[in-house]
Design a protein around this motif. Structure first.
Motif, PDB file in Angstrom:
ATOM      1  N   GLN A  28       0.826  -1.206   0.000  1.00  0.00           N
ATOM      2  CA  GLN A  28       0.000   0.000   0.000  1.00  0.00           C
ATOM      3  C   GLN A  28       0.866   1.264   0.000  1.00  0.00           C
ATOM      4  OE1 GLN A  28      -3.826   0.338   0.520  1.00  0.00           O
ATOM      5  NE2 GLN A  28      -3.330  -1.354  -0.828  1.00  0.00           N
ATOM      6  N   LEU A  33       2.042   1.816  -3.513  1.00  0.00           N
ATOM      7  CA  LEU A  33       0.974   2.382  -4.356  1.00  0.00           C
ATOM      8  C   LEU A  33       0.730   3.841  -3.994  1.00  0.00           C
ATOM      9  CD1 LEU A  33      -1.631  -0.527  -4.567  1.00  0.00           C
ATOM     10  CD2 LEU A  33       0.001   0.220  -6.294  1.00  0.00           C
ATOM     11  N   ALA A  34       0.713   4.137  -2.694  1.00  0.00           N
ATOM     12  CA  ALA A  34       0.473   5.511  -2.259  1.00  0.00           C
ATOM     13  C   ALA A  34       1.560   6.441  -2.801  1.00  0.00           C
ATOM     14  CB  ALA A  34       0.434   5.577  -0.727  1.00  0.00           C
ATOM     15  N   LEU A  59       0.961   7.149  -6.365  1.00  0.00           N
ATOM     16  CA  LEU A  59      -0.184   8.015  -6.625  1.00  0.00           C
ATOM     17  C   LEU A  59       0.105   9.466  -6.285  1.00  0.00           C
ATOM     18  CD1 LEU A  59      -2.879   5.600  -5.257  1.00  0.00           C
ATOM     19  CD2 LEU A  59      -2.767   6.484  -7.575  1.00  0.00           C
ATOM     20  N   ASP A  60       0.777   9.703  -5.163  1.00  0.00           N
ATOM     21  CA  ASP A  60       1.043  11.078  -4.746  1.00  0.00           C
ATOM     22  C   ASP A  60       2.229  11.053  -3.792  1.00  0.00           C
ATOM     23  OD1 ASP A  60       1.089  13.653  -3.659  1.00  0.00           O
ATOM     24  OD2 ASP A  60      -1.088  13.867  -3.834  1.00  0.00           O
ATOM     25  N   ALA A 116       1.955  13.481  -0.732  1.00  0.00           N
ATOM     26  CA  ALA A 116       0.958  13.049   0.252  1.00  0.00           C
ATOM     27  C   ALA A 116       1.459  11.805   0.980  1.00  0.00           C
ATOM     28  CB  ALA A 116      -0.379  12.776  -0.437  1.00  0.00           C
ATOM     29  N   PHE A 168      -3.473   3.082 -15.030  1.00  0.00           N
ATOM     30  CA  PHE A 168      -2.792   2.838 -13.762  1.00  0.00           C
ATOM     31  C   PHE A 168      -3.366   3.771 -12.714  1.00  0.00           C
ATOM     32  CE2 PHE A 168       0.784   3.661 -10.822  1.00  0.00           C
ATOM     33  CZ  PHE A 168       0.808   2.406 -10.274  1.00  0.00           C
ATOM     34  N   TYR A 169      -3.332   3.312 -11.462  1.00  0.00           N
ATOM     35  CA  TYR A 169      -3.861   4.102 -10.346  1.00  0.00           C
ATOM     36  C   TYR A 169      -3.487   5.569 -10.468  1.00  0.00           C
ATOM     37  CZ  TYR A 169      -4.290  -0.378  -7.918  1.00  0.00           C
ATOM     38  OH  TYR A 169      -4.610  -1.639  -7.553  1.00  0.00           O
ATOM     39  N   GLY A 170      -2.211   5.795 -10.767  1.00  0.00           N
ATOM     40  CA  GLY A 170      -1.682   7.149 -10.770  1.00  0.00           C
ATOM     41  C   GLY A 170      -2.277   8.026 -11.843  1.00  0.00           C
ATOM     42  N   SER A 195      -5.520   7.753 -12.894  1.00  0.00           N
ATOM     43  CA  SER A 195      -6.987   7.772 -12.872  1.00  0.00           C
ATOM     44  C   SER A 195      -7.494   9.152 -12.502  1.00  0.00           C
ATOM     45  CB  SER A 195      -7.511   6.740 -11.897  1.00  0.00           C
ATOM     46  OG  SER A 195      -6.974   6.950 -10.623  1.00  0.00           O
ATOM     47  N   LEU A 200      -6.006  13.034  -1.711  1.00  0.00           N
ATOM     48  CA  LEU A 200      -6.257  11.631  -1.373  1.00  0.00           C
ATOM     49  C   LEU A 200      -5.524  10.759  -2.374  1.00  0.00           C
ATOM     50  CD1 LEU A 200     -10.084  11.659  -0.618  1.00  0.00           C
ATOM     51  CD2 LEU A 200      -8.211  11.512   1.022  1.00  0.00           C
ATOM     52  N   PHE A 201      -5.317   9.486  -2.018  1.00  0.00           N
ATOM     53  CA  PHE A 201      -4.759   8.537  -2.969  1.00  0.00           C
ATOM     54  C   PHE A 201      -5.923   8.052  -3.833  1.00  0.00           C
ATOM     55  CE2 PHE A 201      -2.082   8.388   0.849  1.00  0.00           C
ATOM     56  CZ  PHE A 201      -0.953   8.969   0.282  1.00  0.00           C
ATOM     57  N   ALA A 202      -6.068   8.713  -4.979  1.00  0.00           N
ATOM     58  CA  ALA A 202      -7.309   8.621  -5.751  1.00  0.00           C
ATOM     59  C   ALA A 202      -7.656   7.204  -6.206  1.00  0.00           C
ATOM     60  CB  ALA A 202      -7.223   9.545  -6.957  1.00  0.00           C
ATOM     61  N   GLY A 203      -6.647   6.378  -6.461  1.00  0.00           N
ATOM     62  CA  GLY A 203      -6.918   5.032  -6.961  1.00  0.00           C
ATOM     63  C   GLY A 203      -7.175   4.011  -5.865  1.00  0.00           C
ATOM     64  N   LEU A 204      -7.054   4.428  -4.606  1.00  0.00           N
ATOM     65  CA  LEU A 204      -7.265   3.494  -3.498  1.00  0.00           C
ATOM     66  C   LEU A 204      -8.607   3.777  -2.830  1.00  0.00           C
ATOM     67  CD1 LEU A 204      -3.684   3.534  -1.889  1.00  0.00           C
ATOM     68  CD2 LEU A 204      -4.590   1.996  -3.638  1.00  0.00           C
ATOM     69  N   GLU A 222      -8.538   2.137   2.558  1.00  0.00           N
ATOM     70  CA  GLU A 222      -7.089   2.091   2.320  1.00  0.00           C
ATOM     71  C   GLU A 222      -6.451   3.458   2.588  1.00  0.00           C
ATOM     72  OE1 GLU A 222      -6.703  -1.449  -1.037  1.00  0.00           O
ATOM     73  OE2 GLU A 222      -7.357   0.535  -1.669  1.00  0.00           O
TER      74      GLU A 222
END
Lengths: 289, 239
Positions: A164, A167-168, A171-172, A175, A285-287, A289, B90-94, B98
């Protein structure tokens, strides 16, 4: 012949899948296109080969050793070479990873020469026969292990605290720092794990393909295609795409001849790029979205 | 009341361009302090300094009696400073859950679950959809999730940057209520950064007014609210 072709494709698909996971995740998480990824696979294959030659170790049992060794290599290269340059420009990361690729290939030429080698086991030639279809034991075990490694990778990224955090960070980054996550450590871990899975893929590949220091170059082509097909950063997408890629290759080999495998596979790649640039499964990918 | 956070003549810059000059600021323990000013006054930069994302070029930052001037953001979370950043981040994809659990990333104690229950209590609409991907939430729900994520760190000091931006007044009221509740029930110290000066000075007990990177006024929130200059400059009321 149709059934045999499908089986051939399915048996190789998993190996292409796990050969690609690390490349795809590194691209998704860090925006690095790691041109040395193929070399990691090659190093994994040579570890299996060497342990087999020196200690008679089964190449499948060499997997944990290759994974640990490549984790260390991947983590160290990220920490010392890539973290300092990854926020500068894409070109610089390409140059650095290309340099690592050349270095590793030359290093292995030095130690193992450029001769083509093969890993032999007692069961290398034996197959399981189901009706008219022959299933090579080696390929079957490699396929099963691939799927297991893929599932483990998926669960790690999505179900563990460290996964996690990775992934975090993807994504940012800023943050993530506010959560107490050190981005450079997350990147190091990502690179280490990616290399470890590539090492596992190398061990499996050593049981199927002849190996030489340039083994990674041909793999890198496949890895690129499978990444784009599966969607950057998506472990599940990459595995499905690995199977799709291997099936297309198997069909091309059976019906057009072995020389056409690559041409057909890369034509499919270009077609996908034109028609569905976001990959077959359309999930960014998550990043992104 | 002693100060939990104390800034002494802090200056900060992004590369060559200076953004904060000689800032003195104190956040009394257990109180809500407002930081107001117009767009570009340096409020967000100041929050970045307090959270450790921006290290000052000179001056001193002290937290709970400890000099933290050079401490990186990752360490300040452990010390007890949590930031709800501008734009939520926020972690937009989670998922919501989470995101909240990432808020508790550095914690090793066994009260994480208890704190999660409290976030659900403050914002029941998050509990109902805990598996929903954060990027698909409405602005108000995202802000709730961002505040919840910061609370999950169990901070001593909560920094809230531009909470009301782009949200409906009724949502802002709910968020303000939640903040006041954690402030009153847990004695959590809060610094509230707002363009909505009226709202900020209503919630806070003390306030600072920032203009072009400098503190131009400070005092009791009530006094600031009644100050004709502030009423004219920030509340659109003719003096």
């Amino acid at each position: 012949m149709l059934a045999q072709t499908i089986v051939n494709g399915l048996l190789l698909g998993g190996v292409y899948g796990i050969a690609t996971i690390g490349f795809s995740v590194v691209w998704g998480v860090m925006g690095i296109i790691n041109l040395a990824h193929g070399a990691y696979i090659m190093v994994g294959a040579y570890i299996a080969f060497a342990l087999n030659q020196w200690f008679g170790l089964d190449p499948f049992l060499a997997m944990p050793f290759a994974m640990v060794a490549l984790f260390v290599i991947g983590y160290a290269l990220q920490a010392f070479l890539l973290n300092p340059v990854m926020h500068t420009s894409l070109l610089l990361t390409l140059v650095v990873t290309f340099g690592i690729d050349l270095f590793l290939i030359d290093l292995f030429v030095l130690f193992f020469s450029s001769d083509v080698r093969a890993v032999h086991t007692a069961y290398s030639g034996s197959s399981l026969e189901i009706g008219p279809v022959l299933i090579s034991w080696v390929r079957l075990v490699a396929a099963i292990l691939s799927v297991l490694v893929a599932i483990a990778s998926y669960l790690f990224l999505n179900r563990t605290r460290t996964g996690q955090a990775i992934l975090a960070t993807a994504l940012d980054r800023e943050a993530a720092r506010l959560m107490g996550i050190y981005p450079d450590r997350a990147y190091g871990l990502t690179a280490g794990l990616a290399a470890a899975v590539a090492g596992a893929a190398g061990c499996l590949a050593s049981t199927i393909f002849p190996i030489s220091p340039t083994l990674g170059i041909s793999f890198l082509g496949a890895v690129f295609v499978v990444t784009v097909l599966g969607g950057i950063g998506s472990v599940a997408g990459v595995i499905i795409a690995g199977f799709a890629y291997a099936l297309v290759q198997a069909f091309a080999a059976t019906y057009l001849g072995a020389n056409y495998q690559q041409i057909v596979a890369f034509s499919m790649f270009l077609l996908i790029l034109i028609v569905r640039p976001q990959g077959l499964f359309g999930k960014p990918f998550y990043g992104e979205s | 009341m002693s100060s939990l956070l104390k800034l002494e003549s802090v200056s900060a810059a992004y590369g060559e361009s200076e953004v904060l000059w000689d800032i003195d600021l104190e956040a009394p323990e257990g109180a809500v302090t407002a930081l107001v000013g117009s767009n570009g006054a340096g409020k967000t930069s100041l929050m970045r300094v307090v959270s450790g994302l921006l290290i000052p070029t000179s001056g001193k930052v002290a937290f709970a009696g400890k000099d933290i001037t050079g401490l990186v953001a990752e360490r300040r979370v452990v010390e007890g400073i949590a930031l709800v950043p501008e734009g939520r981040r926020l972690f937009a994809g989670l998922s919501i859950l989470e995101n909240l659990m990432l808020g508790a990333f550095t914690r090793r104690d066994d009260r994480v679950k208890e704190d999660l229950e409290r976030v659900w209590k403050h914002f029941p609409e998050l509990a109902d959809r805990s598996g929903q991907i954060a990027g698909t939430l409405s602005g108000g729900q995202q802000q709730m999730c961002a505040i919840g994520r910061a609370l999950m760190a169990r901070p001593k000091l909560l920094l809230v940057d531009e909470m009301s931006l782009g949200l409906a007044p009724v949502v802002v009221d709910r968020l303000a209520e939640a903040l006041l509740d954690v402030n009153e029930s847990d004695g959590l110290t809060i610094i509230l950064v707002e363009q909505d000066v009226e709202l900020a000075l209503e919630i806070a007990s003390r306030g600072y007014v920032l203009d072009t990177g400098r503190v131009v006024m400070s005092g009791e929130a009530g006094e600031l609210r009644d100050n004709p200059k502030i009423r004219e400059a920030y509340m659109g009321v003719a003096a």
